[in-house]
Design a protein around this motif. Sequence first.
Motif, PDB file in Angstrom:
ATOM      1  N   SER A   1       0.696  -1.064  -0.049  1.00 15.66           N
ATOM      2  CA  SER A   1      -0.184  -0.019  -0.040  1.00 15.66           C
ATOM      3  C   SER A   1       1.020   1.388   0.240  1.00 15.66           C
ATOM      4  CB  SER A   1      -0.918   0.100   1.281  1.00 15.66           C
ATOM      5  OG  SER A   1      -0.172  -0.079   2.490  1.00 15.66           O
ATOM      6  N   ALA A   2       2.109   1.173   0.460  1.00 16.47           N
ATOM      7  CA  ALA A   2       3.011   2.371   0.529  1.00 16.47           C
ATOM      8  C   ALA A   2       3.670   2.612  -0.587  1.00 16.47           C
ATOM      9  CB  ALA A   2       3.931   2.172   1.660  1.00 16.47           C
ATOM     10  N   PRO A   3       3.730   3.943  -1.225  1.00 15.77           N
ATOM     11  CA  PRO A   3       4.334   4.066  -2.407  1.00 15.77           C
ATOM     12  C   PRO A   3       5.895   3.649  -2.578  1.00 15.77           C
ATOM     13  CG  PRO A   3       4.085   5.956  -1.186  1.00 15.77           C
ATOM     14  CD  PRO A   3       3.250   4.873  -0.389  1.00 15.77           C
ATOM     15  N   LEU A   4       6.232   3.226  -3.622  1.00 19.51           N
ATOM     16  CA  LEU A   4       7.582   2.970  -3.800  1.00 19.51           C
ATOM     17  C   LEU A   4       8.670   4.018  -3.502  1.00 19.51           C
ATOM     18  CD1 LEU A   4       7.480   0.712  -7.031  1.00 19.51           C
ATOM     19  CD2 LEU A   4       7.528  -0.210  -4.614  1.00 19.51           C
ATOM     20  N   PRO A   5       9.793   3.854  -2.971  1.00 18.34           N
ATOM     21  CA  PRO A   5      10.789   5.124  -2.663  1.00 18.34           C
ATOM     22  C   PRO A   5      11.382   5.364  -4.105  1.00 18.34           C
ATOM     23  CG  PRO A   5      11.547   3.121  -2.053  1.00 18.34           C
ATOM     24  CD  PRO A   5      10.265   2.677  -2.289  1.00 18.34           C
ATOM     25  N   ALA A   6      11.725   6.787  -4.057  1.00 13.61           N
ATOM     26  CA  ALA A   6      12.457   7.065  -5.500  1.00 13.61           C
ATOM     27  C   ALA A   6      13.656   6.523  -5.596  1.00 13.61           C
ATOM     28  CB  ALA A   6      12.493   8.492  -5.265  1.00 13.61           C
ATOM     29  N   LEU A   7      13.956   6.345  -6.887  1.00 14.70           N
ATOM     30  CA  LEU A   7      15.057   5.559  -7.212  1.00 14.70           C
ATOM     31  C   LEU A   7      16.237   6.470  -7.197  1.00 14.70           C
ATOM     32  CD1 LEU A   7      14.138   3.217 -10.112  1.00 14.70           C
ATOM     33  CD2 LEU A   7      14.583   2.637  -7.627  1.00 14.70           C
ATOM     34  N   GLU A   8      17.605   6.125  -6.744  1.00 14.13           N
ATOM     35  CA  GLU A   8      18.739   6.894  -6.825  1.00 14.13           C
ATOM     36  C   GLU A   8      19.370   6.594  -8.178  1.00 14.13           C
ATOM     37  OE1 GLU A   8      22.969   7.952  -4.404  1.00 14.13           O
ATOM     38  OE2 GLU A   8      21.049   6.974  -3.387  1.00 14.13           O
ATOM     39  N   TRP A   9      19.594   7.436  -9.053  1.00 17.36           N
ATOM     40  CA  TRP A   9      20.134   6.946 -10.359  1.00 17.36           C
ATOM     41  C   TRP A   9      21.678   7.189 -10.406  1.00 17.36           C
ATOM     42  CZ3 TRP A   9      17.768   4.091 -13.815  1.00 17.36           C
ATOM     43  CH2 TRP A   9      16.451   4.051 -13.929  1.00 17.36           C
ATOM     44  N   LYS A  10      22.411   6.445 -10.866  1.00 19.91           N
ATOM     45  CA  LYS A  10      23.927   6.579 -10.958  1.00 19.91           C
ATOM     46  C   LYS A  10      24.504   6.103 -12.479  1.00 19.91           C
ATOM     47  CE  LYS A  10      24.411   4.883  -6.061  1.00 19.91           C
ATOM     48  NZ  LYS A  10      25.087   3.872  -5.398  1.00 19.91           N
ATOM     49  N   PHE A  11      25.477   7.023 -12.899  1.00 19.41           N
ATOM     50  CA  PHE A  11      26.089   6.711 -14.121  1.00 19.41           C
ATOM     51  C   PHE A  11      26.607   5.392 -14.167  1.00 19.41           C
ATOM     52  CE2 PHE A  11      29.812   6.712 -16.495  1.00 19.41           C
ATOM     53  CZ  PHE A  11      29.677   7.146 -17.779  1.00 19.41           C
ATOM     54  N   SER A  12      26.571   4.458 -15.361  1.00 19.19           N
ATOM     55  CA  SER A  12      27.029   3.298 -15.445  1.00 19.19           C
ATOM     56  C   SER A  12      28.125   3.569 -16.644  1.00 19.19           C
ATOM     57  CB  SER A  12      26.030   2.457 -15.875  1.00 19.19           C
ATOM     58  OG  SER A  12      26.582   1.068 -16.250  1.00 19.19           O
ATOM     59  N   GLN A  13      27.631   3.857 -17.724  1.00 15.90           N
ATOM     60  CA  GLN A  13      28.609   3.888 -18.911  1.00 15.90           C
ATOM     61  C   GLN A  13      28.399   4.858 -20.005  1.00 15.90           C
ATOM     62  OE1 GLN A  13      27.631  -0.558 -19.419  1.00 15.90           O
ATOM     63  NE2 GLN A  13      29.676  -0.654 -20.323  1.00 15.90           N
TER      64      GLN A  13
ATOM     65  N   HIS B   1      25.334  -4.460 -11.604  1.00 25.79           N
ATOM     66  CA  HIS B   1      24.520  -3.629 -12.102  1.00 25.79           C
ATOM     67  C   HIS B   1      24.751  -4.028 -13.691  1.00 25.79           C
ATOM     68  CE1 HIS B   1      27.760  -0.648 -12.255  1.00 25.79           C
ATOM     69  NE2 HIS B   1      27.243  -0.353 -13.483  1.00 25.79           N
ATOM     70  N   PRO B   2      23.849  -4.311 -14.674  1.00 27.92           N
ATOM     71  CA  PRO B   2      24.052  -4.603 -15.748  1.00 27.92           C
ATOM     72  C   PRO B   2      25.022  -3.732 -16.536  1.00 27.92           C
ATOM     73  CG  PRO B   2      21.809  -4.765 -15.759  1.00 27.92           C
ATOM     74  CD  PRO B   2      22.501  -3.980 -14.471  1.00 27.92           C
ATOM     75  N   GLU B   3      25.961  -4.492 -17.167  1.00 26.05           N
ATOM     76  CA  GLU B   3      26.920  -3.490 -18.105  1.00 26.05           C
ATOM     77  C   GLU B   3      27.084  -4.268 -19.484  1.00 26.05           C
ATOM     78  OE1 GLU B   3      30.669  -3.666 -15.741  1.00 26.05           O
ATOM     79  OE2 GLU B   3      30.107  -2.322 -14.362  1.00 26.05           O
ATOM     80  N   TYR B   4      27.506  -3.173 -20.337  1.00 21.71           N
ATOM     81  CA  TYR B   4      27.551  -3.760 -21.818  1.00 21.71           C
ATOM     82  C   TYR B   4      28.780  -3.580 -22.389  1.00 21.71           C
ATOM     83  CZ  TYR B   4      22.557  -4.412 -20.966  1.00 21.71           C
ATOM     84  OH  TYR B   4      21.282  -4.903 -20.799  1.00 21.71           O
ATOM     85  N   ARG B   5      29.091  -4.009 -23.407  1.00 22.05           N
ATOM     86  CA  ARG B   5      30.043  -3.893 -24.498  1.00 22.05           C
ATOM     87  C   ARG B   5      29.841  -3.818 -25.702  1.00 22.05           C
ATOM     88  NH1 ARG B   5      33.801  -9.438 -23.740  1.00 22.05           N
ATOM     89  NH2 ARG B   5      31.956 -10.848 -25.066  1.00 22.05           N
ATOM     90  N   TYR B   6      30.685  -3.137 -26.669  1.00 21.40           N
ATOM     91  CA  TYR B   6      30.422  -3.123 -28.079  1.00 21.40           C
ATOM     92  C   TYR B   6      30.681  -4.384 -28.476  1.00 21.40           C
ATOM     93  CZ  TYR B   6      31.524  -2.541 -33.005  1.00 21.40           C
ATOM     94  OH  TYR B   6      31.658  -2.618 -34.433  1.00 21.40           O
TER      95      TYR B   6
ATOM     96  N   SER C   1      26.226  10.270 -28.605  1.00 25.44           N
ATOM     97  CA  SER C   1      26.664   9.444 -27.305  1.00 25.44           C
ATOM     98  C   SER C   1      25.576   8.514 -26.919  1.00 25.44           C
ATOM     99  CB  SER C   1      27.217  10.314 -26.439  1.00 25.44           C
ATOM    100  OG  SER C   1      28.390  11.160 -26.941  1.00 25.44           O
ATOM    101  N   LEU C   2      25.770   7.370 -26.394  1.00 22.12           N
ATOM    102  CA  LEU C   2      25.063   6.515 -25.733  1.00 22.12           C
ATOM    103  C   LEU C   2      25.137   6.524 -23.978  1.00 22.12           C
ATOM    104  CD1 LEU C   2      22.484   4.340 -25.901  1.00 22.12           C
ATOM    105  CD2 LEU C   2      24.345   2.582 -26.180  1.00 22.12           C
ATOM    106  N   TYR C   3      24.537   6.991 -23.395  1.00 27.35           N
ATOM    107  CA  TYR C   3      24.538   6.857 -21.951  1.00 27.35           C
ATOM    108  C   TYR C   3      23.742   5.954 -21.196  1.00 27.35           C
ATOM    109  CZ  TYR C   3      27.149  11.364 -22.062  1.00 27.35           C
ATOM    110  OH  TYR C   3      28.003  12.503 -22.581  1.00 27.35           O
ATOM    111  N   MET C   4      24.341   5.015 -20.147  1.00 29.86           N
ATOM    112  CA  MET C   4      23.525   4.291 -19.705  1.00 29.86           C
ATOM    113  C   MET C   4      23.708   4.573 -17.817  1.00 29.86           C
ATOM    114  SD  MET C   4      24.586   0.824 -21.522  1.00 29.86           S
ATOM    115  CE  MET C   4      22.726   0.230 -21.216  1.00 29.86           C
ATOM    116  N   TYR C   5      22.445   4.229 -17.442  1.00 27.68           N
ATOM    117  CA  TYR C   5      22.326   4.673 -15.898  1.00 27.68           C
ATOM    118  C   TYR C   5      21.635   3.386 -15.148  1.00 27.68           C
ATOM    119  CZ  TYR C   5      23.390   9.310 -17.634  1.00 27.68           C
ATOM    120  OH  TYR C   5      23.869  10.353 -18.232  1.00 27.68           O
ATOM    121  N   TYR C   6      21.937   3.175 -14.026  1.00 24.08           N
ATOM    122  CA  TYR C   6      21.301   2.219 -13.195  1.00 24.08           C
ATOM    123  C   TYR C   6      20.896   2.901 -11.655  1.00 24.08           C
ATOM    124  CZ  TYR C   6      25.466   1.997 -10.109  1.00 24.08           C
ATOM    125  OH  TYR C   6      26.518   2.137  -9.416  1.00 24.08           O
ATOM    126  N   ALA C   7      19.934   2.087 -11.121  1.00 22.82           N
ATOM    127  CA  ALA C   7      19.585   2.328 -10.018  1.00 22.82           C
ATOM    128  C   ALA C   7      19.345   1.356  -9.063  1.00 22.82           C
ATOM    129  CB  ALA C   7      18.238   3.195 -10.082  1.00 22.82           C
TER     130      ALA C   7
END
Length: 528
Positions: free
Chosen positions: A20-32, A97-102, A522-528
């Motif tokens: 019933s409680a709302p979800l907490p806000a996500l804290e986004w961080k730079f990944s790649q 967290h998920p990371e990707y490569r070319y 540029s392709l930016y990727m972020y995770y939380a």
Amino acid sequence: MISGASGVPAGVGAPDATSSAPLPALEWKFSQVFGERAIGEEVQEVDIISAIEFDKTGEHLATGDRGGRVVLFERTDGRDQRTRRELEKANTVVSRHPEYRYSTEFQSHEPEFDYLKSLEIEEKINKIRWCQTANAAQFLLSTNDKTIKLWKVTEKKVKQVKNLNVDPGARGNGSLLTNSMLLNPKGLAPRLSSNGGPVTRSSVISQDFVFPPGGIPSLHLPSVVWSNEMTLVARCRRVYANAHAYHINSISNNSDFETYISADDLRINLWNLEVSDQSFNIVDIKPTNMEDLTEVITSAEFHPTHCNVLAYSSSKGSIRLIDMRQSALCDRHSKVFEETDPSGSRSFFTEIIASISDIKFARGDRYILSRDYMSLKLWDVNMESAPVATFKVHEHLRPKLCDLYENDSIFDKFECCFSGDGMRVATGSYSNLFRVFGATSGSEEASTLEASKTPNRRVVTPPSKPGSRLANLARGRRDNRRAGSESPGADLNGGVHDFTSKLLHLAWHPAANVIACAASNSLYMYYA
């Protein structure tokens, strides 16, 4: 039922959270970041990213650009790269967290010219869609304005040439041979004399040379062998062409894994993946007299689980849900989702900003997310009269609509996306910003992030009311990503909006809180 000033959904009809409680806000961080440009570096037009798409597993990511190229990335964090001793020393297990490569890239489309209409067809990739995987091969659809292609990407072993006729004392693998050797035109192996030795510059074989009866023992044929090295190879399996008179704006796979739809300004066609020379026209809104044209199709999407249901949006701000079981030509909709404007509030820009640029079904298949120029709207498929939630994105730009119209920024088309669990939504904005909103009942999450290595450095006051999105006015589409703006505008927080830096394309990982977004090239990727 409409959101309040903060842009959060009202308590009615929003996706249900597990508690019933709302979800907490996500804290986004730079990944790649891939393709990051240096300060002052000029970006080539062909390198600007024009499409982003995760596959259904999230293991692969594809991007398309204005140069007609498709670039593939693969996930690399499946296994922990630390040694056993390092793992034993670690007190806790670190969640990765998920990371990707070319992975690879290929040229999907080339520029063409329609001689019949004297029209140049750009190579720019408009949309990419992943198809069902088969036999460890990846399949994906890519389209430009006129032609759709089906690509197969597979791993193949690399062939190598062995047993070259080189001197045993010489170093192979591309190294230089001895100066006394006379190399063939490709520089791979020396020519040999009758006694099996290399031909020097002082010894030249005469024209009447005859091989000895026993042959030359040291002369042998090179052999081609398969190495253990693997490489990805992309091959075009199907070309679906000559079916659209107008620019293709959408493609969408069906849940039956056999068919897909393609949509242009006035028609939607149904294709079988195995048949490239025939399609069926299922939606046609072209009037008999083009002067009577009042709206165009802006986006189309198949239902995620019901193979007979699809939705398409229009430049008038409406979403139509159609059932292909009703008739062969779906000229009648099952439902229409449209929010009526209050009387007296219409202006010259009302229809332009009401145009929907993108729609997405939630995975739970009950909700539809739409993006217009001013806002995101969340629709319940069981309630057609109004959205259950409205998230303001560009309401602070309403006083600047005249300037936005003059520099064509009002015609920019921003995409939107759901999180994998359907609890959050995201979309892009100007100054390379993107917004993330909580879509559950009572949620007040409304994050503003910048596509950079420090996404949280920019804090902008959330805008203050719903609005809508851009139009393709009924005269056929042109490239809406043209950055004609020269004059930035101030936001409510006193900051400056750069209308030439726009974040139009983004995608949310289907299973994790990972967002991939395109800022120019540029392709930016972020995770939380």
